[in-house]
Design a protein around this motif. Structure first.
Motif, PDB file in Angstrom:
ATOM      1  N   SER A 169       3.242   3.569  -3.325  1.00  0.00           N
ATOM      2  CA  SER A 169       3.497   2.352  -4.109  1.00  0.00           C
ATOM      3  C   SER A 169       4.210   1.273  -3.306  1.00  0.00           C
ATOM      4  O   SER A 169       4.173   0.102  -3.669  1.00  0.00           O
ATOM      5  CB  SER A 169       4.303   2.696  -5.360  1.00  0.00           C
ATOM      6  N   ASP A 170       4.866   1.640  -2.193  1.00  0.00           N
ATOM      7  CA  ASP A 170       5.524   0.661  -1.320  1.00  0.00           C
ATOM      8  C   ASP A 170       4.591   0.106  -0.259  1.00  0.00           C
ATOM      9  O   ASP A 170       4.992  -0.719   0.553  1.00  0.00           O
ATOM     10  CB  ASP A 170       6.735   1.296  -0.622  1.00  0.00           C
ATOM     11  N   GLY A 171       3.336   0.600  -0.236  1.00  0.00           N
ATOM     12  CA  GLY A 171       2.375   0.148   0.758  1.00  0.00           C
ATOM     13  C   GLY A 171       2.443   0.894   2.077  1.00  0.00           C
ATOM     14  O   GLY A 171       1.804   0.490   3.037  1.00  0.00           O
ATOM     15  N   HIS A 172       3.218   1.962   2.136  1.00  0.00           N
ATOM     16  CA  HIS A 172       3.317   2.761   3.348  1.00  0.00           C
ATOM     17  C   HIS A 172       2.340   3.927   3.286  1.00  0.00           C
ATOM     18  O   HIS A 172       2.127   4.526   2.241  1.00  0.00           O
ATOM     19  CB  HIS A 172       4.740   3.303   3.529  1.00  0.00           C
ATOM     20  N   GLU A 173       1.760   4.250   4.440  1.00  0.00           N
ATOM     21  CA  GLU A 173       0.800   5.333   4.492  1.00  0.00           C
ATOM     22  C   GLU A 173       1.495   6.683   4.539  1.00  0.00           C
ATOM     23  O   GLU A 173       2.466   6.870   5.257  1.00  0.00           O
ATOM     24  CB  GLU A 173      -0.087   5.182   5.740  1.00  0.00           C
ATOM     25  N   GLU A 174       0.983   7.615   3.750  1.00  0.00           N
ATOM     26  CA  GLU A 174       1.460   8.983   3.742  1.00  0.00           C
ATOM     27  C   GLU A 174       0.296   9.913   4.010  1.00  0.00           C
ATOM     28  O   GLU A 174      -0.826   9.635   3.575  1.00  0.00           O
ATOM     29  CB  GLU A 174       2.077   9.348   2.395  1.00  0.00           C
ATOM     30  N   THR A 175       0.533  10.986   4.714  1.00  0.00           N
ATOM     31  CA  THR A 175      -0.505  11.971   4.994  1.00  0.00           C
ATOM     32  C   THR A 175      -0.149  13.249   4.240  1.00  0.00           C
ATOM     33  O   THR A 175       0.961  13.771   4.374  1.00  0.00           O
ATOM     34  CB  THR A 175      -0.622  12.252   6.497  1.00  0.00           C
ATOM     35  N   LEU A 176      -1.108  13.709   3.451  1.00  0.00           N
ATOM     36  CA  LEU A 176      -0.908  14.908   2.639  1.00  0.00           C
ATOM     37  C   LEU A 176      -1.888  15.982   3.091  1.00  0.00           C
ATOM     38  O   LEU A 176      -3.052  15.700   3.361  1.00  0.00           O
ATOM     39  CB  LEU A 176      -1.158  14.595   1.160  1.00  0.00           C
TER      40      LEU A 176
END
Length: 99
Positions: A88-95
């Motif tokens: 939601s902050d526009g940062h990429e996360e890898t799951l």
């Protein structure tokens, strides 16, 4: 959609039929790489509904249903797949699919 011998990159809206086509083409340039790729194309996607449904349904929609009988989840696990998302902050996360 891009496929290299070790990486498949695709957007959430890519249809299941397009995914099947790309992987099938990739297997042609390296027919020894079957395993989970071949299982995804030859078994999971080939039998997944009808072609009309595969043309409209996306892989991300299949994943988001969280159904225990999802056809692709065992393939993603076998491939040790990861998913990159924007939070939601526009940062990429890898799951990891394994978690």
């Amino acid at each position: 959609v891009t496929l290299t011998p070790n990486t498949l990159s695709l957007g959430a809206g890519v249809s299941l039929e397009r995914l099947r086509q790309v992987i099938s083409q990739g297997l042609q340039w390296d027919p020894t790489r079957t395993g989970p790729w071949g299982a995804m194309v030859g078994e999971a996607l080939r039998w997944f509904a009808g072609r009309q449904v595969r043309e409209q349904a996306s892989w991300a929609g299949n994943l988001a249903t969280a159904s225990p009988i999802s056809d692709l989840n065992p393939c993603w696990l076998a491939l040790d797949a990861t998913i990159s998302i924007l939070n939601s902050d526009g940062h990429e996360e890898t799951l990891s699919m394994a978690s």
